[in-house]
Design an enzyme around this catalytic site. Structure first.
Site, PDB file in Angstrom:
ATOM      1  N   HIS A   1      -9.725   2.079   0.457  1.00  0.00           N
ATOM      2  CA  HIS A   1      -8.270   1.941   0.376  1.00  0.00           C
ATOM      3  C   HIS A   1      -7.912   1.337  -0.989  1.00  0.00           C
ATOM      4  CE1 HIS A   1      -4.198   1.275   1.166  1.00  0.00           C
ATOM      5  NE2 HIS A   1      -4.244   0.571   2.283  1.00  0.00           N
TER       6      HIS A   1
ATOM      7  N   LYS B   1      -9.379   8.156   2.936  1.00  0.00           N
ATOM      8  CA  LYS B   1      -9.852   6.779   2.699  1.00  0.00           C
ATOM      9  C   LYS B   1     -11.256   6.578   3.263  1.00  0.00           C
ATOM     10  CE  LYS B   1      -5.371   4.428   2.357  1.00  0.00           C
ATOM     11  NZ  LYS B   1      -4.389   5.443   2.799  1.00  0.00           N
TER      12      LYS B   1
ATOM     13  N   PHE C   1       2.117  -3.386   3.926  1.00  0.00           N
ATOM     14  CA  PHE C   1       2.554  -4.685   4.445  1.00  0.00           C
ATOM     15  C   PHE C   1       3.966  -4.939   3.949  1.00  0.00           C
ATOM     16  CE2 PHE C   1      -1.987  -6.686   4.582  1.00  0.00           C
ATOM     17  CZ  PHE C   1      -2.259  -5.978   5.734  1.00  0.00           C
TER      18      PHE C   1
ATOM     19  N   HIS D   1      -2.196   8.238   6.121  1.00  0.00           N
ATOM     20  CA  HIS D   1      -2.430   6.906   5.552  1.00  0.00           C
ATOM     21  C   HIS D   1      -3.778   6.386   6.082  1.00  0.00           C
ATOM     22  CE1 HIS D   1      -1.588   3.121   3.672  1.00  0.00           C
ATOM     23  NE2 HIS D   1      -1.622   2.466   4.813  1.00  0.00           N
TER      24      HIS D   1
ATOM     25  N   GLU E   1       0.265   5.256  13.222  1.00  0.00           N
ATOM     26  CA  GLU E   1       0.612   6.458  12.453  1.00  0.00           C
ATOM     27  C   GLU E   1       0.597   7.688  13.352  1.00  0.00           C
ATOM     28  OE1 GLU E   1      -2.030   7.412   9.218  1.00  0.00           O
ATOM     29  OE2 GLU E   1      -0.537   8.692   8.239  1.00  0.00           O
TER      30      GLU E   1
ATOM     31  N   CYS F   1       0.809  -1.220   0.000  1.00  0.00           N
ATOM     32  CA  CYS F   1       0.000   0.000   0.000  1.00  0.00           C
ATOM     33  C   CYS F   1       0.841   1.269   0.000  1.00  0.00           C
ATOM     34  CB  CYS F   1      -0.949  -0.036   1.181  1.00  0.00           C
ATOM     35  SG  CYS F   1      -1.949  -1.546   1.131  1.00  0.00           S
TER      36      CYS F   1
END
Lengths: 81, 410
Positions: free
Chosen positions: B337, B332, B397, B300, B311, B160
């Protein structure tokens, strides 16, 4: 009952149209797949495989290189149905 | 050397282009809806909603383009063409035009459809275009072919964080002096039963099946996972010198782009947020900026319970008390996402926020998590006049952290 060559041509023109977007009328017996219709080898393989399903024929890979013009393909399909 | 943004493109769950997407975002709309596809019931998929592209690619591209491109590449081409046209269809030597375009997953529809064909109809029926359609560099290659980019076409893959990394990579390409323009961005088209089931299996996604438009809710106490979206985003980046010489309109400066890695856990974010914090600091250092210069962050913030906190921890480490002065948007909430396309559309939003001096809202924030005391923008908010700086964060990830920084163009 076997299809006539005109019927094979019409069916093949539909497959060419589906794969390439070319107008079915432009698929005529004297046209070359690569030189006149600008069909590349990848599209040609897709058309061949779809033609096998549509017409119930087997078109071996080694035969595909002999199918230069639309007439070659129509004759092969008509003769081998 | 200064780098500027001269063109933007996007196709998202909110709209088929940048303008309609941005307008819907500012209006607080949600792009998330129930999936009507028969496979949802057929396979009893545990998550029954997603953010599908508002305008299907088939309505934009030709039948032949759709047949020869995986859906991910279709979104890429739509976004890149819009960005290129928006930049005024620049005249550039092909050898000095490059593409940096990412995807997180690649041609997953093509791969899995082809395997179905193999199982049901045999190897001869597998489409001859399968390999170029499924490869992850397919979207970048499609754009490169379309725009005749011969200066190098690359795809960085970091889940991502992918498309934020692509934009960061564009900086190095332009600074090399070998390239005048880079088309950068990313895309994703993974609303397929397998990825949906796989993300559900790891409990990464929301299960709010009864209220899909409320499911993506970053920072809210009731958040329960991210919501998958699809689409793509693109920007035309060029040296300021090149842009001025051709009289291009300029949206903003791209002033920093940094990539770090956690080496902590394959999926969990480092709870200390060190890697993310280092990425933010490195991007600001590249920008020659101080932390006080930052007025806006497109976070994010995927709406997962642990990710949003991690975050925040990273941002708190970097900004300290100044964090309270920064307008935070978690877009988002509206778009879902987009995985490998997320960073690209969020960079587009960040650039528009600077250009229009407006931070976009974060919807669905009904009850803000007390552990995340950020100043979250919930309705469009005016940003200050004068030179201002904003950043966009993306994490993936694998422990990937990528941050890009933009400065307003005066």
């Amino acid at each position: 009952m076997a299809l006539s060559k005109d019927e094979v041509l019409a069916g093949l023109a539909e497959l060419v149209n589906e794969e390439t977007g070319l107008a079915a009328e432009s698929v005529q017996m004297d046209k070359s797949f690569s030189d006149d219709l600008d069909i590349d080898s990848i599209s040609m393989m897709t058309i061949v495989v779809n033609a096998e399903d549509k017409f119930g024929v087997k078109i071996p890979d080694e035969e595909v290189k002999n199918l230069v013009t639309v007439a070659d393909a129509v004759n092969y399909i008509a003769d081998n149905q | 050397m200064k780098i500027v943004v001269t063109g933007l493109g996007a196709t998202t769950p909110l709209g088929g282009d940048v303008r309609s997407t941005w307008d819907a975002l500012l209006a607080g709309k949600s792009g998330i809806s129930t999936l009507e596809q028969p496979w949802v019931a057929q396979y009893e998929i545990p998550v029954t909603f997603a953010g599908q592209a508002k305008v299907p690619a088939s309505e934009v591209l030709t039948l032949q383009e759709c047949k020869r491109l995986d859906p991910s590449s279709q979104f890429a081409l739509i976004a890149a063409r819009e960005a290129w046209a928006d930049a005024g269809t620049p005249s550039v030597e092909p050898e000095r035009l490059a593409v940096e375009f990412s995807t997180g997953i690649g041609g997953v529809w093509t791969l899995l459809d082809a395997f179905d064909t193999l199982k049901e109809r045999g190897p001869r029926r597998v489409l001859p275009m399968t390999v170029p359609m499924l490869m992850p560099n397919g979207p970048a290659a499609a754009i490169g072919m379309d725009l005749a980019a011969r200066g190098g076409v690359r795809t960085s893959v970091s889940a991502c964080a992918s498309s934020t990394e692509a934009i960061a990579n564009a900086i190095t390409r332009l600074q090399s002096g070998e390239i005048d323009i880079v088309v950068a961005g990313g895309c994703e088209a993974a609303i397929h039963p397998l990825p949906i089931s796989a993300f559900a299996a790891m409990h990464a996604t929301s299960r709010r099946n009864d209220e899909p438009e409320l499911a993506s809710r970053p920072y809210d106490v009731a958040r329960d996972g991210f919501v998958m979206g699809e689409g793509g985003g693109a920007m035309v980046l060029e040296t300021e010198e090149h842009a001025l010489a051709r009289g291009a309109k300029i949206y903003a400066y791209l002033v920093g782009g940094a990539v770090t890695s956690d080496a902590y856990h394959i999926t969990a974010p480092d709870p200390e947020g060190s890697g993310a914090a280092r990425a933010v600091l490195a991007a600001l250092k590249q920008a020659n900026a101080s932390i006080e210069d930052v007025v806006h962050i497109n976070a994010h913030a995927t709406s997962t319970p642990v990710g949003d906190i991690a975050e925040y921890t990273a941002l708190k480490r970097v900004f300290g008390d100044h964090l309270g002065q920064i307008a935070i948007s978690a877009t988002k909430a509206s778009t879902g996402h987009l995985l490998g396309g997320a960073g690209a559309i969020e960079a587009v939003f960040t650039v528009l926020a600077l250009k229009e001096r407006t931070a976009p809202p974060t919807i669905n924030l009904d009850n803000q998590d007390p552990e995340i005391p950020l100043d979250v923008v919930t309705s469009p908010r005016k940003l200050p006049d004068g030179p201002i700086l904003a950043i966009s964060n993306s994490f993936g990830f694998g422990g990937h952290n990528a941050v890009v920084a933009f400065r307003s163009y005066e």
